[in-house]
Scaffold this active site. Structure first.
Site, mmCIF file in Angstrom:
data_model
loop_
_atom_site.group_PDB
_atom_site.id
_atom_site.type_symbol
_atom_site.label_atom_id
_atom_site.label_comp_id
_atom_site.label_asym_id
_atom_site.label_seq_id
_atom_site.Cartn_x
_atom_site.Cartn_y
_atom_site.Cartn_z
ATOM 1 N N HIS A 1 18.467 26.192 1.148
ATOM 2 C CA HIS A 1 17.914 27.214 0.246
ATOM 3 C C HIS A 1 17.824 28.592 0.905
ATOM 4 O O HIS A 1 18.130 29.606 0.277
ATOM 5 C CB HIS A 1 16.539 26.771 -0.250
ATOM 6 C CG HIS A 1 15.862 27.790 -1.095
ATOM 7 N ND1 HIS A 1 16.299 28.125 -2.358
ATOM 8 C CD2 HIS A 1 14.793 28.590 -0.848
ATOM 9 C CE1 HIS A 1 15.525 29.070 -2.854
ATOM 10 N NE2 HIS A 1 14.604 29.362 -1.954
ATOM 11 N N LYS B 1 14.394 38.212 -11.163
ATOM 12 C CA LYS B 1 13.523 37.139 -11.660
ATOM 13 C C LYS B 1 12.127 37.279 -11.081
ATOM 14 O O LYS B 1 11.973 37.543 -9.894
ATOM 15 C CB LYS B 1 14.123 35.782 -11.234
ATOM 16 C CG LYS B 1 13.272 34.578 -11.609
ATOM 17 C CD LYS B 1 13.966 33.268 -11.250
ATOM 18 C CE LYS B 1 13.576 32.777 -9.875
ATOM 19 N NZ LYS B 1 14.112 31.438 -9.566
ATOM 20 N N THR C 1 14.730 28.359 -14.478
ATOM 21 C CA THR C 1 15.403 29.577 -14.004
ATOM 22 C C THR C 1 16.661 29.838 -14.831
ATOM 23 O O THR C 1 16.914 30.958 -15.285
ATOM 24 C CB THR C 1 15.775 29.417 -12.506
ATOM 25 O OG1 THR C 1 14.562 29.240 -11.782
ATOM 26 C CG2 THR C 1 16.548 30.605 -11.971
ATOM 27 N N ASP D 1 0.817 -1.230 0.000
ATOM 28 C CA ASP D 1 0.000 0.000 0.000
ATOM 29 C C ASP D 1 0.845 1.272 0.000
ATOM 30 O O ASP D 1 0.322 2.376 0.098
ATOM 31 C CB ASP D 1 -0.948 0.002 1.205
ATOM 32 C CG ASP D 1 -0.190 -0.005 2.525
ATOM 33 O OD1 ASP D 1 1.058 -0.038 2.495
ATOM 34 O OD2 ASP D 1 -0.843 0.029 3.586
ATOM 35 N N GLY D 2 2.174 1.123 -0.062
ATOM 36 C CA GLY D 2 3.044 2.298 -0.148
ATOM 37 C C GLY D 2 3.653 2.713 1.184
ATOM 38 O O GLY D 2 4.501 3.605 1.231
ATOM 39 N N GLU D 3 3.229 2.092 2.279
ATOM 40 C CA GLU D 3 3.812 2.457 3.578
ATOM 41 C C GLU D 3 5.274 2.021 3.645
ATOM 42 O O GLU D 3 5.678 1.049 3.015
ATOM 43 C CB GLU D 3 3.017 1.802 4.714
ATOM 44 C CG GLU D 3 1.640 2.432 4.881
ATOM 45 C CD GLU D 3 0.818 1.769 5.969
ATOM 46 O OE1 GLU D 3 1.283 0.760 6.554
ATOM 47 O OE2 GLU D 3 -0.305 2.254 6.222
HETATM 48 C C1 R5P Z 1 14.761 29.511 -6.467
HETATM 49 O O1 R5P Z 1 14.570 30.361 -5.611
HETATM 50 C C2 R5P Z 1 15.910 28.570 -6.427
HETATM 51 O O2 R5P Z 1 17.040 29.171 -5.877
HETATM 52 C C3 R5P Z 1 16.227 28.011 -7.799
HETATM 53 O O3 R5P Z 1 16.587 29.074 -8.651
HETATM 54 C C4 R5P Z 1 15.032 27.324 -8.400
HETATM 55 O O4 R5P Z 1 14.372 26.571 -7.441
HETATM 56 C C5 R5P Z 1 15.455 26.424 -9.530
HETATM 57 O O5 R5P Z 1 14.311 25.763 -10.007
HETATM 58 P P1 R5P Z 1 14.073 25.548 -11.556
HETATM 59 O O6 R5P Z 1 15.285 24.854 -12.076
HETATM 60 O O7 R5P Z 1 12.827 24.694 -11.627
HETATM 61 O O8 R5P Z 1 13.837 26.878 -12.184
#
Ligand code: R5P
Length: 332
Positions: A131, A193, A227, A38-40
């Site tokens: 991040h 961006k 990105t 079941d994925g567990e």
């Molecule tokens: C965004 O804030 C991150 O630092 C990356 O630039 C981003 O998550 C990269 O994701 P993707 O390759 O899908 O654009």
């Protein structure tokens, strides 16, 4: 002196776990992961952990939920088996991009993951290029976010075209770009961006002069590659030299990412092995290992030593730092 430590790994990245164990000169203890029909998920530790420092190596990359659950199950098994300290080594920390609310009625999943990890019984987290630095604040246990920038810069040195500029693909990466630039003795350019949906981005401004210059675009991660594809487009439109190098810590390469980045101007793409990398026949891809960095961190934590030295590499030329400071003032 290292205490009695034991190393386990989930299934996310066995190659990295083996490389870390080799660096440390220890063997990986057996950890069996099973999935029910079941994925567990269930796990079984093959050795006693009673009173020992347990290091669990598991990136929480795709499939993110499965890998996260595996980690939590391992932690629970350790805690119920009277482990001493439980240290989660999470080279890639999934859900880190959900570090704030972008709209109403949304979760902050990085905070939720931090709560889950602590509730399960993790005492200490080691990760790489988290991040967003504020994620550490979601925890009330020690979090060591190491950086792969010195490791990647060592690989990049002598492989960058002369007069290259370091490009931050968005405002969030300026600090990281500045670290690259200081180490490589190059100026920084920042792209503005705008993100539409989870995979739609557009570059609206290029802050800095890229005319006739080769570009090193840096990022913490490559997911869909969107990105970077947008960054390349904007740099070429701003008359950058058609000679692009990319460096990112985490290479997820989701869906068509490789196709998106197979642009004639892309010379080399440097990433690390924080997530599992399959044998690639894509010539630009260069994988640099973070195993020595993580092994050094494990060694230090096991001996209750400082991790300060892991943020250093060859000394940064003062001249480069000076040029960089001026550039930073302009772009911020
Ligand atoms: C965004 O804030 C991150 O630092 C990356 O630039 C981003 O998550 C990269 O994701 P993707 O390759 O899908 O654009």
């Amino acid at each position: 002196m290292m205490t009695d430590l034991i190393l386990f790994a989930g299934t996310a990245n066995p190659a990295l776990a083996t490389a870390i164990a080799t660096e440390l000169g220890v063997r990986l203890a057996v950890c069996t992961v099973d999935r029910f029909p079941d994925g567990e998920t269930t796990v079984q530790l093959g050795e006693s952990v009673r009173g020992r420092d347990v290091f669990l190596i598991q990136s929480t990359g795709p499939p993110v939920n499965d890998h996260l659950m595996e980690l939590l199950a391992c932690v629970d098994a350790c805690r119920r088996s009277a482990a001493g300290r439980i240290i989660a080594v999470v080279p890639y920390f999934g859900y880190a991009r959900s570090d704030k609310r972008h709209g109403r009625r949304e979760p902050i999943n990085a905070s939720l993951v931090a709560s889950l990890m602590q509730a399960a019984g993790i005492d200490h987290v080691v990760t790489v290029d988290l991040h967003a630095a504020q994620i550490e604040g979601f925890f009330h246990i020690p979090v060591d976010s190491l950086t792969a920038v010195p490791t990647l810069c060592q690989a990049l040195r002598d492989r960058l075209p002369p007069e290259a500029v370091v490009v931050s693909p968005d405002a969030g990466r300026v600090k990281m770009a500045t670290e690259y630039a200081a180490r490589l003795g190059a100026p920084v350019v920042v792209l503005h961006k705008r993100r539409g949906g989870s995979a739609e981005t557009a570059v609206t401004h290029v802050v800095g002069d890229v005319r006739g210059r080769a570009c090193l675009i840096i990022d913490d991660m490559i997911s869909t590659g969107e990105t970077l594809a947008q960054a390349i487009k904007a740099l070429l439109a701003a008359d950058a030299r058609p000679e692009i190098t990319i460096a990112a810590t985490h290479g997820l390469f989701i869906g068509d990412a490789l196709t998106r980045l197979s642009h004639e101007t892309v010379r080399r793409v440097f990433i690390t092995d924080t997530t599992a990398q399959t044998e690639s026949t894509w010539p630009p891809l260069q994988v640099v290992s973070v195993a020595p960095l993580l092994a050094a961190a494990i060694r230090q934590i096991g001996a209750d030593g400082s991790l300060g030295d892991l943020f250093l590499d060859a000394p940064v030329p003062a001249q480069a730092v000076k040029a960089q400071e001026g550039c930073e003032r302009q772009s911020c």
